[in-house]
Design a protein around this motif. Sequence first.
Motif, PDB file in Angstrom:
ATOM      1  N   THR A  66      -8.083   5.057  -1.102  1.00  0.00           N
ATOM      2  CA  THR A  66      -8.126   3.703  -0.594  1.00  0.00           C
ATOM      3  C   THR A  66      -9.502   3.557  -0.145  1.00  0.00           C
ATOM      4  O   THR A  66     -10.402   2.348  -0.288  1.00  0.00           O
TER       5      THR A  66
ATOM      6  N   SER B 282       3.649   3.704  -4.643  1.00  0.00           N
ATOM      7  CA  SER B 282       2.612   3.302  -3.758  1.00  0.00           C
ATOM      8  C   SER B 282       2.602   3.271  -2.387  1.00  0.00           C
ATOM      9  O   SER B 282       1.896   2.511  -1.915  1.00  0.00           O
TER      10      SER B 282
ATOM     11  N   ALA C  39      -1.724  -1.962   1.619  1.00  0.00           N
ATOM     12  CA  ALA C  39      -2.169  -2.198   2.916  1.00  0.00           C
ATOM     13  C   ALA C  39      -3.823  -2.015   2.690  1.00  0.00           C
ATOM     14  O   ALA C  39      -4.499  -2.698   3.707  1.00  0.00           O
ATOM     15  N   GLY C  40      -4.267  -1.272   1.756  1.00  0.00           N
ATOM     16  CA  GLY C  40      -5.745  -1.189   1.711  1.00  0.00           C
ATOM     17  C   GLY C  40      -6.639  -2.404   1.492  1.00  0.00           C
ATOM     18  O   GLY C  40      -7.763  -2.350   2.063  1.00  0.00           O
TER      19      GLY C  40
ATOM     20  N   SER D 258       2.157   6.226   0.621  1.00  0.00           N
ATOM     21  CA  SER D 258       1.986   7.707   1.114  1.00  0.00           C
ATOM     22  C   SER D 258       2.979   7.938   2.165  1.00  0.00           C
ATOM     23  O   SER D 258       3.517   8.995   2.159  1.00  0.00           O
TER      24      SER D 258
ATOM     25  N   ASN E  34      -4.605   9.643  -2.495  1.00  0.00           N
ATOM     26  CA  ASN E  34      -4.548   9.685  -1.111  1.00  0.00           C
ATOM     27  C   ASN E  34      -3.510  10.955  -0.620  1.00  0.00           C
ATOM     28  O   ASN E  34      -3.975  11.677   0.192  1.00  0.00           O
TER      29      ASN E  34
ATOM     30  N   ALA F 205       0.313   3.102   5.514  1.00  0.00           N
ATOM     31  CA  ALA F 205       0.534   3.954   4.136  1.00  0.00           C
ATOM     32  C   ALA F 205       1.852   3.116   3.344  1.00  0.00           C
ATOM     33  O   ALA F 205       2.721   3.685   3.087  1.00  0.00           O
ATOM     34  N   VAL F 206       1.396   1.938   3.068  1.00  0.00           N
ATOM     35  CA  VAL F 206       2.498   1.175   2.280  1.00  0.00           C
ATOM     36  C   VAL F 206       1.751   0.576   1.227  1.00  0.00           C
ATOM     37  O   VAL F 206       0.604   0.297   1.235  1.00  0.00           O
TER      38      VAL F 206
ATOM     39  N   ARG G  25      -4.633   4.765  -6.482  1.00  0.00           N
ATOM     40  CA  ARG G  25      -5.379   5.540  -5.011  1.00  0.00           C
ATOM     41  C   ARG G  25      -4.127   6.214  -4.213  1.00  0.00           C
ATOM     42  O   ARG G  25      -4.613   6.967  -3.590  1.00  0.00           O
ATOM     43  N   THR G  26      -3.067   5.542  -4.348  1.00  0.00           N
ATOM     44  CA  THR G  26      -1.849   6.381  -3.335  1.00  0.00           C
ATOM     45  C   THR G  26      -1.804   7.712  -3.935  1.00  0.00           C
ATOM     46  O   THR G  26      -1.816   8.579  -3.096  1.00  0.00           O
TER      47      THR G  26
ATOM     48  N   ASP H 159      -3.701   0.372  -6.736  1.00  0.00           N
ATOM     49  CA  ASP H 159      -2.938   0.879  -5.499  1.00  0.00           C
ATOM     50  C   ASP H 159      -1.862   2.233  -5.993  1.00  0.00           C
ATOM     51  O   ASP H 159      -1.963   3.152  -5.295  1.00  0.00           O
TER      52      ASP H 159
END
Length: 418
Positions: free
Chosen positions: A310, A272, A354-355, A274, A391, A350-351, A387-388, A384
């Motif tokens: 995100t 999760s 975070a979004g 990037s 991303n 990117a952790v 979506r990562t 997450d």
Amino acid sequence: MQSQHKLTQHILIALLLGALCGLIINTNSLENDWIDRFITDGLLLVMGKWFIAFLMLLVVPLVFVSLVKGIASLTDIAKLGKISLWTVMLYISTTAIAVGTGLILAAIISPGEGLNLSIGAKEITTTPPNFVDMLISFVPNNPISAMAQGNMLQVIVFALLFGLGLSLTAAHKSTHNLINFFDELDAVILRMVTLVMHLAPIGVFALMTRSVASQGADVFIPLVSYFLTVVGALAIHAFITYPALLKTFTGLSPLVLFVKLKDMATFAFSTSSSAATIPVTLATTQRLGVSTQVSGFTIPLGATINMDGTAIMQGVATVFIANAYGISLLPADFAMIIITATLASIGTAAVPGAGLIMLTMVLTQVGLPIEGIALILGVDRLLDMMRTTVNVTGDVVVSVIVADKTEQLDREQYHRPH
Ligand code: ASP
């Protein structure tokens, strides 16, 4: 190359086994407290954290060295301008398309309508981040502290400046030794990436088991429509928008790209993050024939600012929260959501998770209660992961397009099996 294929298989098996073990733990942990104590929060926690740490420890040196190496070897500075222009333009437009897709789907499905809010909303005390402060923070006062804190945007700015300095001095003075030094350092760090990749099956297994074990099925029920809207928009973006863009801009087959994305997708899904995936994303672009001059720039930058998945979540979540509170959104609000979700995703670290924090920025902009975030917390872990994956896929697709547009793509390598 056989070993790369084997590793991919092992990682996929680890992912599935992890999901299975997670499910078993999830259904048994109430009766067996020791499973939580010694396995989930013991052994698996240590293995998962170690794996992420091994990836993260590579990120700053890898980004700095590959970016400096890429820029320094660029003899034509105008080319750097062309690469940056294409990259930033594509990153921003793909993100805006992503939010648009999320919003259209959310308008059709209307997730959250009729939800009784007084149940479940907890107090959340997060102050929305300030956009001006975010802009100011792009340029570091102190490159060492930027590296120490792992602030990727700041590291990128410093590396760009350093690489430019190196490239310009190489034309007049003899800084060739330094350029060679960065070349060699880059080779060492890439070798370290390969070594760490061998830990991936264990790491992926530990991370998957833990995240599945901590997700009870019950949190999903009131949120099914929200969850499915996000997943639907993510799928449209990944499987329709990206292939269409790739085909239109380069004429290349998207299928080849998807086949080579497998490793990276599993990494992004299980970590999760990037940022933690950067080493694998860079390796993937190389296998797709993108020159390091392009990928050294586009991948770290993309991992930091390009988060289409995100942005989709932030768009859909805003509509969901508005519906849940019975607040109707006007056309102007939708335009505002597209702009702020694009900016918020740029500012998202990117952790993991975070979004969700940056979602506060979007909610505040359209005048929605920040407390609404509590509603979607339950399903955010799984979203997450998904979506990562989107991303980082976006970063790779844009990198291939930019490389093609700036004559930095090895088309033969793109089609080669590995
Ligand atoms: N975990 C995401 C990433 O690293 C950021 C987020 O949406 O929370 O790409």
